[in-house]
Design a protein around this motif. Structure first.
Motif, PDB file in Angstrom:
ATOM      1  N   SER A 170      -1.612 -16.583  -9.517  1.00  0.00           N
ATOM      2  CA  SER A 170      -2.333 -15.546  -8.585  1.00  0.00           C
ATOM      3  C   SER A 170      -3.702 -15.701  -8.676  1.00  0.00           C
ATOM      4  O   SER A 170      -4.369 -14.783  -7.938  1.00  0.00           O
ATOM      5  N   ARG A 190       5.939 -10.119  -3.734  1.00  0.00           N
ATOM      6  CA  ARG A 190       4.599  -9.749  -2.857  1.00  0.00           C
ATOM      7  C   ARG A 190       5.220  -9.953  -1.337  1.00  0.00           C
ATOM      8  O   ARG A 190       4.872  -9.064  -0.537  1.00  0.00           O
ATOM      9  N   SER A 228       4.741 -14.488  -8.286  1.00  0.00           N
ATOM     10  CA  SER A 228       4.577 -13.180  -7.637  1.00  0.00           C
ATOM     11  C   SER A 228       4.900 -13.201  -6.121  1.00  0.00           C
ATOM     12  O   SER A 228       5.153 -12.162  -5.425  1.00  0.00           O
TER      13      SER A 228
END
Ligand code: SF4
Lengths: 235, 507
Positions: free
Chosen positions: A44, A175, A171
């Protein structure tokens, strides 16, 4: 090395790995204090945090002869990202040493121990999903297949589009959950079309994603980590 | 021309694309076909891998001395009687083309497919200046009729089904048209023929420009590139400055892998080599030839983190294999260049702030890097961009806080250990049979469509003390339930312990 997802969500995988390796005569140790390889932060963009976690991990495994990870993406992280991530830190040399001694489980079994014949813990057809980091990161498609093809009791059917992402991506899955789910749906349709009872993978992330989707569909297909599959009766 | 509305958040743009049935159908058919063709083409071409390495090396070596090769290219083109213009910004590039159009009294311009001209929004500028631009590549022609932008680097109308194209043509011509690709192509041909003859200006992009010979190279499949470069009085080629290659020998390396990566063809149907304007005694070719070299943020990246993105040949292979692109298509990205490489190019052209969300439009699966003919490590640069977004504090404070919290917990074994009973306590109202079907906050994004495994009653770490004693091997008792119907597990027995092979076969 049993990292975050495996530790918290799939402890039985770690148990199977332990049992499997001991049965092959390997002394298994589990250094206390492990948390995570740092990949969620690294991917990330939070590299300072990832480096902090990585530096700890490197230290923990200082004395291990080989480090076996039942997760392709964590193994990739240690082998390919740690050295650069810790380049400008005192942990650099140790990170390089660790990278050279770290193996994803199937690679360790086939390429280090030379063990390819196991008895399956399930019977019938199984299919295999290539995890992205194992396939394209560690460039490994053969070791798990060798193990699966030689399985006593289960039969491998190839998964159409088996080399395509399951849509997890860490993620990414939260997301862009809609995109992630649509990618997953395609994967699950392919899996169900094989008629296999289990889909096997070598990565906790993929298993969490595919298992989550299969569970929601109330599918009969079960997600299974390779270690659990190999952990059948002794030969 | 309808642009994607960037005030709509990316996630929502992607969401609309997912719900578009026509788009989904068109994307699945086209990308699956492209993937298969590419795979076959390289499958039958054992030298492919070596040529990809060579191509990459040539790109790298060229970038190291780009200034020298650009100077050489300028000399070569001028020696042939052409003109070279260097444009630092899109405005400068547009100005150059508009000045040429004004000076030569051009009213009608025919264009062959060019992403660089899209990048500088040339069509709108021409229209505003009273010059009618006509796209002559079939895909570009279709989207020009639809007032849209390309949604793929090489297949601009990839988002349309043939039924939609037939409807579009029917509306334009005021009569029924069959949804038959051959028929549609024939109609476009008839419509375009006269335009080629009437046009004053021919505008193209360029796949390559060869420094030592001044040759501008166009790789096309429809032959329109040939007409655009030979029939009008004036030819203007607009090209990203990084596309210069040193020599014809280098060019051959690229030509051998470009079409294979793009469409699975051994070579494209037409490879057009243009060397300056028509010379005395020649029958065909323009009176004037202009080459516009576009910088627009590229040169700065030679020393920047996106350097490798300058290797890009614009073949589109990375789009075709990208799981995200295959689901959302090109328009949802919102900029000229879509797909994985598009995110990097957008950051290059518009700055990293513009890709705050786009940088996360990838599962980092690596399929793009694998398919790329010059092996551009796109995932690595996406992570780099995410890092930049973090370091510039562009990400939301809640996100940054969440990651700091994650760091704190994961850097402390004690906190990590205690987070587990805490998680078990928190998950209690939601968990059933080891899985969670619905949960609030960030995890809700997960559980709307997927079950979440519950934190195990005993995590692996918590089970280790019991496992530590090898003779007291646990049976098949796991807290979370065993997947599949397992056969009984054998008890552990004492084994000899062969020393594991100490060679490292993966090194
Ligand atoms: S990044 Fe590579 S695969 Fe993608 S368009 Fe450019 S050259 Fe093709």
């Amino acid at each position: 090395m049993v990292t975050c997802l495996g530790d918290m969500f799939f402890p039985e995988v770690g148990v199977s790995v332990t049992r499997l390796l001991r049965r092959l005569g390997v002394t298994v140790e589990f250094p206390q204090g492990q948390t995570c390889c740092g990949q969620p932060m690294f991917n990330s963009g939070y590299h300072a945090g990832a480096a902090r976690v990585a530096a700890r991990t490197v230290e923990l495994f200082r004395d291990a002869e080989h480090v076996v990870v039942p997760s392709g993406s964590c193994a990739y992280m240690v082998r390919h990202e740690y050295p650069a991530l810790l380049r400008d830190t005192p942990a650099r040399a140790e990170a390089e040493r660790l990278a050279g001694r770290t193996y994803e489980l199937s690679q360790f079994l086939v390429r280090v121990l030379g063990k390819t014949r196991f008895k399956a813990s399930v019977t019938g057809r199984v299919t295999y999903h290539d995890s992205c980091h194992l396939l394209r990161g560690l460039r490994e498609s053969e070791a798990p297949r060798t193990l699966l093809r030689n399985l006593d009791g289960a039969e491998l059917v190839e998964l159409p589009g088996g080399d395509e992402c399951c849509g997890f991506g860490g993620s990414f899955s939260v997301r862009l959950p809609e995109v992630s789910t649509q990618i997953l749906d395609k994967k699950l349709r392919n899996i169900e079309a094989t008629g296999a009872a289990c889909v096997v993978a070598c990565d906790s992330g993929c298993l969490m994603q595919m298992g989550g989707g299969l569970g929601r569909r109330r599918s009969k297909v079960r997600p299974l980590h390779l270690a659990e599959l190999l952990d059948g009766d002794e030969r | 021309m309808s642009d994607t509305d960037l005030s709509v958040p990316f996630r929502q743009r992607a969401g609309s694309a997912l719900g578009d049935k026509h788009l989904q159908e068109a994307l699945t058919i086209a990308t699956t076909k492209f993937i298969g063709l590419r795979r076959e083409a390289f499958g039958e071409f054992p030298e492919g891998e070596r040529l990809r390495d060579m191509a990459r090396e040539i790109k790298e070596a060229t970038l190291q001395h780009l200034d020298r090769y650009v100077d050489q290219l300028i000399d070569s083109v001028e020696r042939l009687g052409g003109h070279v213009h260097y444009a630092t910004t899109p405005e400068e590039a547009r100005r150059v083309v508009l000045d040429i159009a004004a000076r030569t009294g051009a009213r009608l311009a025919v264009k062959s497919k060019s992403m660089a001209s899209e990048e500088i929004h040339l069509n709108e500028a021409l229209e505003a200046a009273g010059v009618i631009p006509i796209e002559t590549d079939l895909g570009e022609y279709i989207i020009q009729l639809a007032h849209e932008r390309p949604s793929h680097i090489i297949a601009p109308a990839i988002h349309k089904t043939k039924g939609q194209v037939a409807d579009l043509f029917a509306k334009e011509l005021g009569r029924q048209v069959a949804a038959d690709p051959e028929e549609l192509t024939r109609i476009a041909r008839v419509e375009l023929r006269q335009k080629f003859l009437d046009a004053d200006l021919g505008i193209t992009g360029a796949n390559f420009a060869v420094a030592d010979s001044g040759t501008v190279v166009l790789v096309t499949n429809e032959g329109n590139g040939r007409m655009v470069t030979s029939l009008p009085r004036v030819h203007v080629a607009v090209m990203g400055v990084e596309k210069v290659v040193p020599s014809m020998t280098d060019l051959m390396v690229f030509l051998q892998i470009l079409a294979k990566s793009a469409t699975g063809q051994k070579l494209s149907v037409y490879t057009t080599l243009v060397r300056g304007p028509r010379r005395a005694g020649e029958l065909e070719g323009p009176d004037e030839f202009h080459l516009v070299l576009l910088d627009n943020g590229r040169i700065r990246q030679i020393a920047g983190p996106l350097r490798e993105a300058l290797y890009c040949l614009r073949c589109g292979a990375c789009l075709n294999v990208c799981p995200v692109y295959r689901q959302i298509g090109g328009h949802a990205y919102g900029y000229t260049y879509p797909g994985p490489i598009g995110i990097l190019l957008t950051a290059m052209l518009e700055g990293p702030g513009s890709v705050k969300d786009l940088a996360h439009a990838s599962s980092l699966c690596g399929a793009c890097a694998d398919a790329c003919p010059v092996r551009i490590d796109i995932p690595r640069m996406l992570v780099e961009l995410r890092r930049e977004v973090d370091e510039a504090r562009i990400a939301s404070w809640t996100e940054r806080l969440a990651y700091r919290l994650m760091e704190t917990i994961l850097a402390s074994p004690t906190l990590y250990r205690w987070s587990k009973p805490l998680a078990r306590l928190l998950q209690r109202p939601f968990a059933r049979d080891g899985r969670i079907r619905s949960v609030p906050l960030a995890f809700g994004e997960w559980t709307r469509t997927r079950d979440l495994p519950a934190v195990a009653r005993q995590t692996f770490q918590e089970r280790w003390p019991e496992l530590q004693n090898p003779t007291a091997t646990p049976g098949s008792s796991t807290a979370t339930g065993e997947p599949c119907d397992r056969s009984r597990l054998a008890p552990e027995s004492g084994h000899p312990r062969p020393k594991p092979d100490s060679r490292h076969p993966l090194q």
